[in-house]
Structures are given as structure tokens and as C-alpha cells.
Scaffold this motif. Sequence first.
Motif, PDB file in Angstrom:
ATOM      1  N   SER A  17       2.669   0.967   5.336  1.00  0.00           N
ATOM      2  CA  SER A  17       2.838   0.779   4.478  1.00  0.00           C
ATOM      3  C   SER A  17       3.335   2.729   4.097  1.00  0.00           C
ATOM      4  N   THR A  18       1.969   3.530   4.688  1.00  0.00           N
ATOM      5  CA  THR A  18       2.698   4.840   4.986  1.00  0.00           C
ATOM      6  C   THR A  18       3.490   5.529   5.676  1.00  0.00           C
ATOM      7  N   HIS A  21       1.166  -1.515  -0.255  1.00  0.00           N
ATOM      8  CA  HIS A  21      -0.134  -0.048   0.022  1.00  0.00           C
ATOM      9  C   HIS A  21       0.973   1.800   0.101  1.00  0.00           C
ATOM     10  N   GLU A  78      -2.690  -1.938   7.264  1.00  0.00           N
ATOM     11  CA  GLU A  78      -2.126  -2.058   6.693  1.00  0.00           C
ATOM     12  C   GLU A  78      -1.423  -1.394   5.690  1.00  0.00           C
ATOM     13  N   GLU A  79      -2.412  -0.346   5.149  1.00  0.00           N
ATOM     14  CA  GLU A  79      -2.129   1.136   4.694  1.00  0.00           C
ATOM     15  C   GLU A  79      -1.695   1.947   5.566  1.00  0.00           C
ATOM     16  N   LEU A 108      -7.785   4.721   7.132  1.00  0.00           N
ATOM     17  CA  LEU A 108      -6.579   3.523   6.619  1.00  0.00           C
ATOM     18  C   LEU A 108      -7.026   2.899   7.516  1.00  0.00           C
ATOM     19  N   SER A 109      -6.889   1.350   6.307  1.00  0.00           N
ATOM     20  CA  SER A 109      -6.440   0.241   7.580  1.00  0.00           C
ATOM     21  C   SER A 109      -5.389  -0.058   8.652  1.00  0.00           C
ATOM     22  N   LEU A 133      -4.998   7.931  -0.473  1.00  0.00           N
ATOM     23  CA  LEU A 133      -3.522   7.518   0.546  1.00  0.00           C
ATOM     24  C   LEU A 133      -3.376   9.778   0.885  1.00  0.00           C
ATOM     25  N   GLU A 135      -6.698   3.875  -4.884  1.00  0.00           N
ATOM     26  CA  GLU A 135      -6.436   3.862  -3.325  1.00  0.00           C
ATOM     27  C   GLU A 135      -5.423   5.521  -3.471  1.00  0.00           C
ATOM     28  N   HIS A 136      -4.243   5.215  -4.386  1.00  0.00           N
ATOM     29  CA  HIS A 136      -3.670   6.201  -4.401  1.00  0.00           C
ATOM     30  C   HIS A 136      -3.886   7.946  -3.707  1.00  0.00           C
TER      31      HIS A 136
END
Length: 415
Positions: free
Chosen positions: A249-250, A100, A245-246, A242-243, A113, A109-110
Amino acid sequence: MTQLPDFLTIDPSTRTVSLDARNPAFYGDPNRTYAALHAACPTFYWREQKQWFFCGYDHVNALLRDRRFGRQILHIASREELGLPEPAAHTANFDLAERHSLLEIEPPEHTRLRTLVNRAFVSRHVEKMSGEIADLANRLIDGFERDGRTELLSTFADIIPVTMIARMIGIPEEMGPQLLRWSHDYVGMYMFKRSRADEDAADRSAKEFADYVKTVIAERRANPRDDLLSHMIHTEHKGQFLSEEELISTTIVLLNAGHEATVHQIGNSVRVILESGLDPQAMFADAAATERTVEETLRICAPVHIFQRWALEDVEVDGVPFRRGDKVSLILAAANLDPGKFPEPLIFKPERNEAANLSFGAGIHFCIGAPLARLELNIVLPLLFKRLPGLRMAGTPVVKDVYHFHGLERLDLAW
């Protein structure tokens, strides 16, 4: 005709290039090679990399913005359809952390985020950090000023960007050295010299990095603060949060991108200024002169050289046909040396006022941290030369044995 170095052969008739990226003469001074490529064929097939590359400013600038190309491909096609191998088991943790990443995903998705994160990085918010950046830089210089010499990366350049991005996100500053170790391992996955040992180190650090970020996320869920991580956790976009995982990653990509390139750029900039023989006082005479000088260092010694794209459909560029699923590479640092945009491109000219450099990319993936990086450079470079009059190199700068990043292993200075 200019004699080519022994690590480079160019066939302009087929636009085919053979280039050994592991040769120190290349990665130590890639600009000379880029100049030769501009002269012969700025769009070329790099035999060793089995891929087409673009150096021309207009092509790189256009392709960065061209929505027929993207940072990912598996959102529109399967691995089987494209003939791509299955992901390697030994990099599963790294792949999970990248899944992500803002750098690796496409809309929608981009967009979601980036919208949540972008507000923290706009210039008006970042500029509030000016005092903190100057205070930290002055404190570090205080620590070595009386010594009359220092190794700039370890005592200065490594510390400022990681400290500022950690503060911004909400990571304790004392984690700085550990963040640097994780980040160095992590970005090893992007290097042309990548080995199995590099992949194992990146995967191990990705897991440790992600596990650490999870603990900070849990703490911020329970006790929100006025920091970017709390903002990302508790702010929704069109009804969505945001999850986990997101968030992981972020946070990882912001910490990595928020300092790794800026560390290189501080070292590269000081080196190019000192090697130019020009008067630093004139370069940093006022805010406008400082800004021009910083942009010229970003142009001539960019820290990140290549950005890749997938062709999302069949498309032709500069006479080269691409099929959906083909990968192309854009050499940002070479585009900055296009003689059609920058007369005498290999010469450092702080007074330049030509095209904008492409060191931060362009389009929807334009570097989100660019305002912070520019602010840091505009503050710390003048401070160094003001506080340390007579600054000079105390040894030959050692270039990192990596490509496609470009930075120094060490920069010994005296005054």
C-alpha cells in the motif's frame, strides 16, 4: 449581481448549491465557480454530491488539522452502525491496496507508517536530488529543442516526476510508462465522473500494480539496496516492521502521489505563466523569485482540488451540525482563492507574499511528497523558460475531463 453560468445555481439562504461537475465550462475553469461560491456561501451543501463542502481558507485550514475529523471512520465504528454498504466485490483488489494507504489511515497506524517513510522525504534528503532532476530535465529538452515545438506533457511533464519517485523508491526507471498507466487507472477511483468501467480498470490495475510491487519487495528482502523500499522493509519502529500489505500500500501510494499531481502542476504552471503575459525572466530572476512564482502557480492552479474527511464525533462547524460518520469535503483549490486572504485572487501575481497556499493540505496528512514536488517545480520551470526563449502556446490547452483533479490532456508549445 453577477450572472451565474447555467451549470450553477446558488441559494444563499439555505446554502444549497446545484453544480454539474461534468460540464466542461466548470471543470475547464473551476476558479470562476469558486469565486462565485466565495461571494455567496463559501460553506455549502452540494445537492448532486449530497455532501457539505467548505471553501473558506480559515475553515479548510482548520478542518485539515481538526482531530475531530479523520480520513477513516471504520476504526471507531462498524458499517452496520453507520449504515454504510458492504464493499463492492468488483473493487476488492483496489480496496486491499488502499487498506493501509498513508492517505486513508489514522493514528496510531498512520504515525508508524509515516515515521518510517518521512525521513526520506525531508527537504535535506530530497535536495540531494537537485542535480539528477536538472540533468533529466536538460536531457529531455535536448530531445525536442531543435524541433521548435513539442507537446509538453508527453515529452517532459509525464517523465520527470515518475522517473524521480521511481529512483527514490528503487523501482527500475524503464517501468515508468507502465507505472503511469497503472496510476492513471488507479486515480480514476477518485473522480466525480467515475463509471463501472473506471472501477473495473482501477481494480485490474491495482492487482497488477500490487503483484509487481510484491516481486520487487521479495528482491529487496534478499538483496537490500540504498533506496526507500529497502529502508521500509528493513527498518523497525518501536520493535515493529511493516507487514507485506503495508509495504505494498505504501509503495503504491508513494508512486501515485509522487508523480500524478506534479505532472498536472508542471502543465498547469507553464500554462498560467504563458497566459499571464508577464516576463518569465523576471519570474525566475533568482531563487527567491522562482520560489514565489512556484508558490503562486500552486495557489492559482492546484492539481488536487478536494480532500474529504469523516466526522469522528458529533460536531458543529460554521453553523452546520455533523453527526459521527458524516462525510465533509474541503476544496483546497477554492481555499487558495479566498479573497479574505488573497486580494484579487483570480489574478496571477508571482510577487505575492500573503498566506501559504493549501495545495499540499495541512495537519498530519500534509503531503509527504511536498518537498520533492516543490524541488522539481523550482528546477524544471526555470530551465524550460531559459532553454526555450520565446516559448509560447501553439494551440488551445486541452483540460482533462476529470474532477476533482485539475490538469491538462495536452499542452502544445512552440518557440
